[in-house]
Design a protein around this motif. Structure first.
Motif, PDB file in Angstrom:
ATOM      1  N   ALA A  30      -0.976  -6.030  -3.483  1.00  0.00           N
ATOM      2  CA  ALA A  30      -2.322  -6.168  -2.919  1.00  0.00           C
ATOM      3  C   ALA A  30      -2.315  -6.292  -1.402  1.00  0.00           C
ATOM      4  O   ALA A  30      -3.250  -5.859  -0.737  1.00  0.00           O
ATOM      5  N   SER A  31      -1.244  -6.877  -0.835  1.00  0.00           N
ATOM      6  CA  SER A  31      -1.190  -7.124   0.611  1.00  0.00           C
ATOM      7  C   SER A  31       0.258  -7.388   0.996  1.00  0.00           C
ATOM      8  O   SER A  31       1.053  -7.814   0.168  1.00  0.00           O
ATOM      9  N   ASN A  32       0.595  -7.150   2.247  1.00  0.00           N
ATOM     10  CA  ASN A  32       1.938  -7.485   2.693  1.00  0.00           C
ATOM     11  C   ASN A  32       1.924  -8.720   3.584  1.00  0.00           C
ATOM     12  O   ASN A  32       2.810  -8.905   4.416  1.00  0.00           O
ATOM     13  N   SER A  33       0.927  -9.572   3.376  1.00  0.00           N
ATOM     14  CA  SER A  33       0.869 -10.811   4.154  1.00  0.00           C
ATOM     15  C   SER A  33       1.924 -11.790   3.636  1.00  0.00           C
ATOM     16  O   SER A  33       2.320 -11.743   2.472  1.00  0.00           O
ATOM     17  N   PRO A  74       0.754 -12.370  -2.702  1.00  0.00           N
ATOM     18  CA  PRO A  74      -0.246 -11.362  -3.052  1.00  0.00           C
ATOM     19  C   PRO A  74       0.003 -10.794  -4.460  1.00  0.00           C
ATOM     20  O   PRO A  74       1.149 -10.694  -4.900  1.00  0.00           O
ATOM     21  N   GLU A  75      -1.054 -10.461  -5.126  1.00  0.00           N
ATOM     22  CA  GLU A  75      -0.970  -9.880  -6.474  1.00  0.00           C
ATOM     23  C   GLU A  75      -0.082  -8.634  -6.450  1.00  0.00           C
ATOM     24  O   GLU A  75      -0.167  -7.815  -5.552  1.00  0.00           O
ATOM     25  N   GLY A  76       0.795  -8.534  -7.447  1.00  0.00           N
ATOM     26  CA  GLY A  76       1.632  -7.340  -7.591  1.00  0.00           C
ATOM     27  C   GLY A  76       2.846  -7.301  -6.683  1.00  0.00           C
ATOM     28  O   GLY A  76       3.421  -6.243  -6.465  1.00  0.00           O
ATOM     29  N   ALA A  77       3.275  -8.463  -6.137  1.00  0.00           N
ATOM     30  CA  ALA A  77       4.423  -8.514  -5.224  1.00  0.00           C
ATOM     31  C   ALA A  77       5.738  -8.524  -6.011  1.00  0.00           C
ATOM     32  O   ALA A  77       5.935  -9.358  -6.891  1.00  0.00           O
ATOM     33  N   PHE A  78       6.619  -7.604  -5.658  1.00  0.00           N
ATOM     34  CA  PHE A  78       7.943  -7.508  -6.270  1.00  0.00           C
ATOM     35  C   PHE A  78       9.003  -7.529  -5.180  1.00  0.00           C
ATOM     36  O   PHE A  78       8.730  -7.189  -4.026  1.00  0.00           O
TER      37      PHE A  78
END
Length: 90
Positions: free
Chosen positions: A30-33, A73-77
């Motif tokens: 969702a984000s690279n924060s 963030p959602e979806g972080a791998f």
């Protein structure tokens, strides 16, 4: 089940690693924060895709950010091995 890992590196260079999307392609980050900096602790679930281990990350504690775990963030791998540079260790 959530397991804790540390982002480590084998050689100098970058100061951390950006989040990766789902290796299966099912979703995007969702984000690279608040991407993990060197020495960050990560909590999440181990998954395997095409013979490679990945961490589906749920929370992070930056090495320089105090003692608080924060949601990612959602979806972080994060891959367990990257370019013989970064790796995740228990």
């Amino acid at each position: 089940m959530s397991t804790e890992y540390e982002l480590k590196k084998r050689r100098p260079g970058c100061t951390g690693m950006f989040w990766r999307s789902d290796p299966s392609g099912a979703s995007s980050v969702a984000s690279n924060s608040d991407w993990p900096r060197d020495g960050a602790k990560l909590k999440g679930a181990v998954v395997e895709h095409n013979g490679k281990k990945w961490l589906h990350v749920a929370q992070i504690k930056q090495a320089s950010g105090g003692a608080e775990w924060v949601d990612v963030p959602e979806g972080a791998f994060m891959p367990f091995e990257y370019d013989d540079h970064y790796y995740l260790a228990e």
